[in-house]
Design a protein around this motif. Structure first.
Motif, short mmCIF file in Angstrom:
data_model
loop_
_atom_site.label_atom_id
_atom_site.label_comp_id
_atom_site.label_asym_id
_atom_site.label_seq_id
_atom_site.Cartn_x
_atom_site.Cartn_y
_atom_site.Cartn_z
N VAL A 386 -54.52 9.57 21.75
CA VAL A 386 -54.49 9.65 20.29
C VAL A 386 -53.12 10.14 19.81
CG1 VAL A 386 -55.45 10.89 18.31
CG2 VAL A 386 -56.98 10.00 20.07
N GLY A 387 -52.54 11.11 20.52
CA GLY A 387 -51.25 11.65 20.11
C GLY A 387 -50.11 10.65 20.20
N LEU A 388 -50.17 9.78 21.20
CA LEU A 388 -49.09 8.81 21.38
C LEU A 388 -49.26 7.56 20.53
CD1 LEU A 388 -48.46 8.98 25.24
CD2 LEU A 388 -47.08 9.96 23.41
N LEU A 389 -50.45 7.34 20.02
CA LEU A 389 -50.73 6.11 19.27
C LEU A 389 -49.80 5.91 18.07
CD1 LEU A 389 -52.56 3.66 19.41
CD2 LEU A 389 -54.20 4.88 17.97
N PRO A 390 -49.65 6.90 17.16
CA PRO A 390 -48.75 6.67 16.03
C PRO A 390 -47.28 6.57 16.44
CG PRO A 390 -49.54 8.92 16.02
CD PRO A 390 -50.32 8.21 17.07
N GLU A 391 -46.94 7.11 17.61
CA GLU A 391 -45.56 7.00 18.10
C GLU A 391 -45.28 5.60 18.64
OE1 GLU A 391 -43.68 9.43 17.44
OE2 GLU A 391 -45.19 10.97 17.00
N MET A 392 -46.31 4.97 19.18
CA MET A 392 -46.16 3.64 19.76
C MET A 392 -46.36 2.53 18.73
SD MET A 392 -45.47 4.41 22.87
CE MET A 392 -45.68 5.69 24.10
#
Length: 449
Positions: A386-392
């Motif tokens: 979930v944490g990496l999703l908006p970064e990717m």
């Protein structure tokens, strides 16, 4: 008397200054990017943007000093941390400026800082709910997501620019990475600890004949530029703007809590609720000073956390020296212009090593969280995903309300919130005990004949 902890020891002046400069060079680009982007977004002229940069550096230096040395029993976590402007508040500030004006931006920031100071102690009481499972997950998300920032510095931000993804820039960054890794791994003593600074110097020397060191703005920069309080006029306090900046402060608290616990883990210096509360008060104080001097809310820079982990130099007096340097940069813009001339591929190459170090620290912290337990492993997996999703996936939440975007566009906030909530649900309630019960019935005991 016992031996002082390495966090509380002073280094010889020359080494302390060198490590302090190293920290400033690592964080400088990220720190001044916030006022540059904000100024461009709201249409400020070059001179006014320069004032914002000076104010930004001044407040960052003051808060770094407070966090490193402490302000009596009132503020400061007394750990080796560097503070600077956070991107979390950038979007809300732009929206407030366009709807209510710049005087409302800084009025709401000031009130948000006061609210943050008031809430610091209550927030610190939940520190026991940030075990290695949560902090390790957050650090992993921070480190991995920051690698994209390093990559952007190396290849450039504009795909249409002629220099975008230049093989020369990528090659320069690769050399910087190799030099940093070489000195950190092979060097001994101070040579290993100064590996990042040596890599920066080597990168600059190589960049000069490549034409990447831009010195044009140095001559135009002023020698003195002390920020004036309330530059945009008397502060205004629209309720919507105050609520938005208070949410920003809460997000900064979540990020800073994870960062302070990480530095405590890296240095081996335990911190309690009182230390954490004083650190959060430092964040709130940055909002108050930012509102007065037209600067920005500060947070702990995780790239410098990576530097502490990589160099193993734990003295808080080193980061205090960085704070003094930042204050000088804030009041002497010409020196700041010299520092700003360091090419972005050089900073990106160093950042690549340091950001990845943060991720490795996170993985190492997770090793203490008993990931053989299927529930703990699932919590970590879900939170990292979930944490990496908006970064990717950039722009994923652009159709959401502005207030929601403040929270959703920060991968660190999403990852921390997910890890915190799931850990609370499964490790601090009866649900976790029920979920861990083995549904397989035990085999019957044979009857005795």
């Amino acid at each position: 008397m016992g031996v002082a902890h390495s966090v509380d020891t002073r280094l010889p002046f020359g080494r302390q200054l060198a490590f302090g400069i190293q920290h400033v060079l690592i964080m400088y680009t990220g720190c001044i990017t916030v006022p540059l982007v904000f100024g461009a977004a709201v249409g400020l002229d070059r001179a006014t943007v320069g004032l914002l940069i000076s104010a930004d550096l001044l407040v960052a230096g003051l808060i770094t000093l407070v966090q490193s040395l402490g302000l009596g029993k009132l503020a400061g976590v007394r750990l080796p941390i560097i503070c600077g402007a956070t991107f979390v508040g950038l979007n809300p500030m732009v929206l407030i400026a366009k709807q209510y004006g710049l005087d409302a931006v800084y009025g709401s920031m000031l009130v948000g800082g006061v609210i943050g100071i008031a809430l610091a102690w209550p927030f610190a009481k939940v520190v026991r709910l940030f075990p290695p499972l949560v902090t390790g997950t957050v650090l992993t998300v921070v480190g991995v997501s920051l690698i994209g920032v390093a990559g952007g510095l190396i290849v450039g931000a504009d795909p249409k620019a002629p220099s975008f993804a230049s093989p020369g820039n990528i090659g320069l960054a690769a050399v910087v990475v190799l030099v940093a890794v070489g000195f950190i791994c092979v060097g001994r003593g101070v040579w290993s600890q100064l590996g990042v600074l040596i890599a920066l110097v080597v990168g600059i020397l190589i960049a000069v004949p490549m034409g990447l060191v831009q010195t044009a703005g140095i001559g135009d920069a002023a020698w003195a530029g002390v920020p004036q309080p309330f530059h945009f006029g008397a502060p205004q306090f629209p309720i919507t703007a105050v609520v938005a900046m208070s949410i920003v402060m809460a997000v900064v608290f979540a990020e800073s809590t994870a960062s302070m616990l990480a530095v405590s883990e890296i240095t081996g210096k335990p911190i309690g609720k009182a230390d954490l509360a004083r650190g959060l008060i430092g964040d709130g104080l940055s909002g108050v000073l930012g509102g007065i001097f037209t600067a920005f809310i500060d947070t702990i820079f995780n790239q410098n956390v990576g530097s502490v982990a990589a160099t193993r130099v734990f003295s808080r007096y080193v980061t205090a020296t960085s704070g003094v340097i930042l204050v000088v940069l804030g009041v002497v813009p010409k020196i700041g212009a010299v520092v700003a001339a360091v090419p972005k591929p050089v900073i990106g190459g160093v950042g690549l090593v340091l950001f990845a170090t943060v991720a490795v620290v996170g993985v190492n912290t997770l090793r203490r969280a008993d990931l053989s337990d299927r529930i703990n492993a699932t919590i970590a997996a879900a939170a990292i995903g979930v944490g990496l999703l908006p970064e990717m996936v950039h722009g994923m939440f652009t159709k959401f309300p502005t207030s929601a975007q403040i929270l959703l566009t920060s991968g660190v906030t999403l990852g921390a919130g997910t890890a915190f909530a799931l850990n609370l649900l499964f490790n601090h309630t009866r649900l976790g005990a029920l979920a861990r019960r083995d549904p397989t019935p035990e085999p019957p005991v044979p009857a005795r004949v």
